[in-house]
Design a protein around this motif. Structure first.
Motif, short mmCIF file in Angstrom:
data_model
loop_
_atom_site.label_atom_id
_atom_site.label_comp_id
_atom_site.label_asym_id
_atom_site.label_seq_id
_atom_site.Cartn_x
_atom_site.Cartn_y
_atom_site.Cartn_z
N CYS A 168 0.55 -1.30 0.03
CA CYS A 168 -0.11 -0.01 -0.09
C CYS A 168 1.09 1.37 0.21
O CYS A 168 0.29 2.31 -0.07
N THR A 205 4.71 9.90 5.66
CA THR A 205 3.60 9.38 4.88
C THR A 205 2.30 10.12 5.00
O THR A 205 1.56 10.08 4.25
N TYR A 244 0.07 9.38 6.88
CA TYR A 244 -0.71 8.26 7.49
C TYR A 244 -1.79 7.69 6.59
O TYR A 244 -2.45 6.70 6.86
N GLU A 245 -2.05 8.25 5.67
CA GLU A 245 -3.19 7.75 4.75
C GLU A 245 -2.90 6.33 4.31
O GLU A 245 -3.73 5.67 4.14
N LYS A 246 -1.53 5.81 3.65
CA LYS A 246 -1.38 4.64 3.21
C LYS A 246 -1.06 3.75 4.30
O LYS A 246 -1.20 2.35 4.09
N ILE A 247 -1.10 4.33 5.73
CA ILE A 247 -0.95 3.30 6.75
C ILE A 247 -2.46 2.94 6.89
O ILE A 247 -2.42 1.69 7.23
N LEU A 248 -3.31 3.77 6.99
CA LEU A 248 -4.63 3.44 7.12
C LEU A 248 -5.08 2.43 5.99
O LEU A 248 -5.58 1.21 6.32
#
Lengths: 156, 781
Positions: free
Chosen positions: A94, A137, A139-143
């Motif tokens: 992701c 990041t 955090y979007e791609k972590i979500l």
């Protein structure tokens, strides 16, 4: 002092440990497991998150002596040989990994979340990962990665 | 003791070749070559290095922002059990100073005087980090403490203000003059003015400064470090160590983020000094506290703006003063001033301009490069001014920007013509028309500003919407001979053609290694690509800053691959026993040499056989010129990139809490080389802009940092970052490789003013300073 504990299923003994050393230091410098990261060493960033007897903790806040006889699982202990854990796989796929310094802690924390909660909502993911700082990041791609890992785990 | 071979011993977890997975070329989103290692905890960062017999280095730093050093006594520290060396400025083998941009004004170790809190004074090497720390406490330094010089305005304009350092207090003054501002003032129907301030932001990369120095038998040293620009490090390290550059072998170890904070040297010379002195490998790892003192920060700024316009919102003049506090040493201040001056009014067409940008020396924390440097500070001010102008003219914020928007063919403040597409008005329209997030659902406390800590039912929450536009120069500007180098080697390994890509470019997290492999696949038609660790055994790649590596090292890899490709074609002609020019238009596709007219000629493996084709190429961008020292005129930038943000916020006006509800970005990147990485850059850049808008500031009083920890210096968490919506445009820049535009910095510029504009919209407050703090909203400060 001498500290004996189990890490990733293997019994380890560290000798000549100074009493002020943290579990993080012992892992990184004494037993050859530098995967857990030293970004703040005061429990603010979550980069050193490991399981201690099954509960995620900041390894920097655990004194080495406290792990005597206990069981630690680090990021190095999540994959089954070359087969990545679904959380690890989803992080790579992701784009949740950039510099990667926060990644080990986030992977362990997310692993714990989807062990506990089958299909976490975004609010639950955010709450669970609120103690893990990432500077790259946004955090979007972590979500995305946690959602994907949870979905795959639920489907398997 | 570990000293073997001329190149010395190799540490455990030294960087190694990484095979790039997948098959993706330019435009695809293959997986990161280093991704699997990173998720397994096996990627070797510079703090993870280990070698038998290594010592731990530690750095004693000044507690005072300004003091004379009367005496240093290291004897007790040296006698401490387990200590191998204690070094001071007297032990620096070569030049005593280093620095970026030929200024060389920063002491390797302070001699006689300290000019900022945290300035390094002495080094210790010991068998354990705690031993080193305790020994440091035994170093006795007698200071004559002086009052710190912390007033940037006096440093710039008051000749009676004492000098911070021998260069004087003004690092650079860059004026920009267009038209006749005084005459335009008489014609203005609407005049708006404002004073804006930007606090000190920290890069706060997660991987602290660290590295390992290993002494070699030839008297040199092998350095494993995390940096943004190895060759520029080397230019500074070698003279300070008194060694020729070829005796210093540098290898890039895993870099835990950079964002400008690794452009300046940190522990490199120090670790090398200790290693050379003790004859043993020395590792230095800063902790977070030390990291706040171990690198430069974003310049704080004080900015005075006045715009005059017609009633319908057309700007007639801009009268601008930008004051940037660089702290004690020059670092990147020259470039920061250049960016702030040349981009001081942003992407707007203004016929009469007077800008004066100043960079000064003080005893405040040292400042230099951080993502968007110079342009970020100005952007907050000029975008705030656009909103102010909109209000004064009764226009909405999008319209006033569209009325004054630059576009292809218009001139920047410097007179430079914008030669590439710049569809700003259209981008603003797109940003405005994106769907809005749903209204606040106050039934779930987690949605309220303050989240789970909220103590109300949301009675005081107001929603606001704001826009921001940022224009950033990409690559190095102002006449710098900016280039990168790539070496590409093609050979058959295990029956398959493999491309090996070798550059000195720093992968700092941005995904350059992924891109290098994609370019090699596209240009060479092979699947298997191996990325060699970045080191100084290949030519200079320039810095991983200024959003330049896709352009510059991307361009270098592209041209080196094209040279290798020509070699394959020549070899194919020889193997087929036909003159090359009879084969028609050739390409390498799907592992084959293909002729446009005759189809597949041969497999690349068959053409290569045992042959190895290796080519090294330098890639230079279009040359730029300097800025005229009096008028600022000049074609000083090689590329410009634009990002537009729309921010939606909920503000609790009683508690002073802000929740950013959504951030939408419209960015023109010229060409999407890797969508996954690109989106990550826009998300991450936006997040750092959010940090500057509402939370991040190094708080300084009397020259001292009051919050050097992640407990007190707050960066956005996953609870602070809202969902993002991206619109990515591809209007090619014809000069750039594949038409691409650098993408990492522009979103960091525009998200800050968009968020602050949204808070103003929600509250009606003027808000002239970032970060916006709760007390600015409640009026309780």
């Amino acid at each position: 002092m001498r500290v004996t504990f189990t890490v990733n299923g293997r019994r380890e003994t560290a000798d000549d440990v100074w009493e002020g050393e943290s579990l993080l230091y012992v892992l990184r410098e004494r037993v050859g497991l530098p995967g857990s990261k030293n970004a703040c060493e005061q429990g603010e960033c979550g980069s050193c998150t490991v399981y201690l007897d099954g509960t995620p903790v900041c390894a920097c806040l655990v004194a080495a002596g406290q792990v005597e006889g206990r069981e630690v699982r680090t990021v190095e202990g999540l994959a089954d040989g070359d087969r990545l854990d679904p959380v690890q796989e989803a992080f790579v796929e992701c784009g949740a990994v950039q510099c990667g310094f926060c990644t080990p802690g986030l992977v362990v924390q997310a692993h714990d979340l989807i062990e506990r909660v089958a299909e976490p909502s975004d609010a639950e993911i955010r709450e669970a990962l609120a103690g893990n700082l990432c500077r790259c990041t946004g955090y979007e791609k972590i979500l995305d990665a946690v959602r994907l890992a949870a979905a795959r785990k639920a489907a398997s | 003791m570990t000293r073997t071979g001329s190149g010395s011993a190799t540490p455990v977890r030294a960087p190694r070749d990484i095979a790039a997975p997948g098959t993706g070329g330019v435009g695809d989103s293959p997986l990161r070559p280093d991704g699997t290692l990173k998720v397994k905890g096996e990627f070797a960062y510079s703090s993870d290095l280990w070698i038998d017999g290594m010592l731990w280095g530690a750095t004693l730093r000044s507690p005072h922002p300004r003091a004379k050093i009367v005496s240093i006594d290291v004897s007790a520290a040296l006698a401490h059990p387990g200590v191998s060396a204690v070094l001071t400025h007297e032990d620096v083998p070569g030049r005593k100073h280093f620095g970026l941009d030929h200024t060389w004004d920063q002491p390797v170790l302070a001699a006689g005087e300290v000019r900022h809190q945290g300035e390094p004074i002495a080094l210790v090497a010991a068998d354990h980090p705690e031993t080193a720390r305790r020994a440091m406490e035994k170093i006795r330094i007698e200071y004559e403490v002086l009052e710190p010089l912390t007033d940037a305005r006096r440093a710039a304009f008051d000749p009676a203000y004492p000098q911070v350092q021998p260069r004087g207090n003004l690092a650079r003054h860059q004026p920009v003059r267009v038209g006749d501002v005084e005459a335009a003032k008489a014609r203005a129907e609407v005049v708006v003015s404002g004073e804006y301030r930007v606090g000190i932001q920290d890069q706060a990369f997660l991987g602290p400064e660290s590295g390992l120095a290993v002494p070699a038998e030839d008297g040199g040293v092998d350095l494993y470090v995390a940096t943004q620009w190895m060759h520029n490090d080397l230019k500074q390290i070698a003279p300070c160590l008194g060694l020729p550059e070829e005796k210093i072998r540098m290898t890039l170890s895993g870099v835990g983020g950079a964002f400008g904070g690794r452009e300046d040297l940190s522990m490199q010379i120090h670790a090398a000094m200790l290693a050379l002195h003790t004859g043993r490998p020395v590792k230095i790892v800063y902790n977070r506290y030390e990291s706040f003192f171990g690198h430069v920060h974003r310049h704080p700024a004080e900015m005075r703006y006045e715009y005059g316009a017609t009633k319908d919102g057309r700007i007639l003049y801009a009268d601008v003063e930008i004051l940037l506090d660089g702290g004690a040493y020059t670092s990147a201040t020259m470039n920061v001033v250049g960016n702030a001056a040349s981009l001081g009014v942003g992407p707007y067409v203004i016929p009469n301009i007077k800008i004066d940008a100043y960079g000064v020396y003080t005893n405040n924390p040292p400042c230099g490069a951080m993502r968007g440097f110079g342009a970020v500070q100005a952007c907050f001010a000029y975008e705030s001014m656009m909103d102010k102008l909109a209000e004064a003219c009764g226009l909405d914020p999008v319209t006033v920007r569209q009325v004054n928007a630059a576009s292809q063919g218009s001139e920047l403040a410097t007179g430079q013509v914008i030669w590439a597409p710049l569809p700003m008005a259209e981008m603003l329209r797109q940003a405005r028309e994106l769907p809005m997030p749903p209204p606040l659902d106050a039934s779930d406390i987690r949605n309220l500003p303050g989240g789970a800590s909220q103590t109300t039912h949301g009675e005081g929450v107001r929603r606001g919407v704001g826009y921001g536009v940022g224009l950033k120069n990409i690559c190095f500007s102002e006449g710098y001979d900016d280039y990168s180098t790539a070496r590409v080697r093609l050979e058959v390994i295990g029956g398959e053609a493999v491309a090996l890509v070798h550059t000195a470019a720093a992968e700092v997290g941005q995904g350059l290694v992924t891109l290098e492999a994609q370019i090699a696949r596209t240009e060479l038609g092979v699947e298997r690509v191996v990325i060699h660790p970045a080191d100084n055994q290949v030519g200079d790649a320039g810095s991983s800053s200024a959003s330049r590596q896709s352009y510059m090292t991307g361009g270098a890899v592209m041209t080196a691959c094209q040279a290798v490709r020509e070699g394959v074609f020549a070899l194919a002609a020889a193997r087929l026993d036909r003159p090359l020019d009879t084969l028609g238009d050739l390409s390498l596709v799907g592992g084959k040499v293909v002729s446009e007219s005759a189809g597949v000629l041969a497999a690349i493996e068959d053409v290569l056989g045992d042959a190895v084709i290796e080519e090294t190429r330098e890639y230079h961008h279009e040359p730029t010129t300097g800025m005229d020292p009096v008028t600022g005129r000049g074609d000083s930038h090689t590329q410009l990139a634009l990002c537009v943000h729309r921010a939606v916020v909920d503000v609790d006006v009683e508690l002073g809490l802000v929740k950013v509800v959504e951030l939408a970005a419209v960015q023109d990147v010229g060409k999407i080389l890797n969508r996954l990485s690109l989106e990550g850059q826009i998300h991450g850049g936006t997040a750092q802009g959010l940090g500057l808008a509402v939370m991040e500031e190094i708080v300084v009083s009397d020259g001292k940092v009051r919050n050097p920890s992640f407990t007190d210096y707050l960066i956005p968490t996953i609870l602070d970052m809202p969902p993002m919506r991206l619109e990515i445009l591809e209007n090619a820049d014809p000069r750039a490789p594949y038409g691409l535009r650098g993408a990492g910095e522009p979103p960091t510029l525009s998200s800050t003013p968009a968020i602050v504009a949204a808070i103003r919209d929600a509250t009606g407050l003027a808000l002239t300073r970032v970060p916006v703090r709760p007390e600015h909203i409640t009026g309780s400060s």
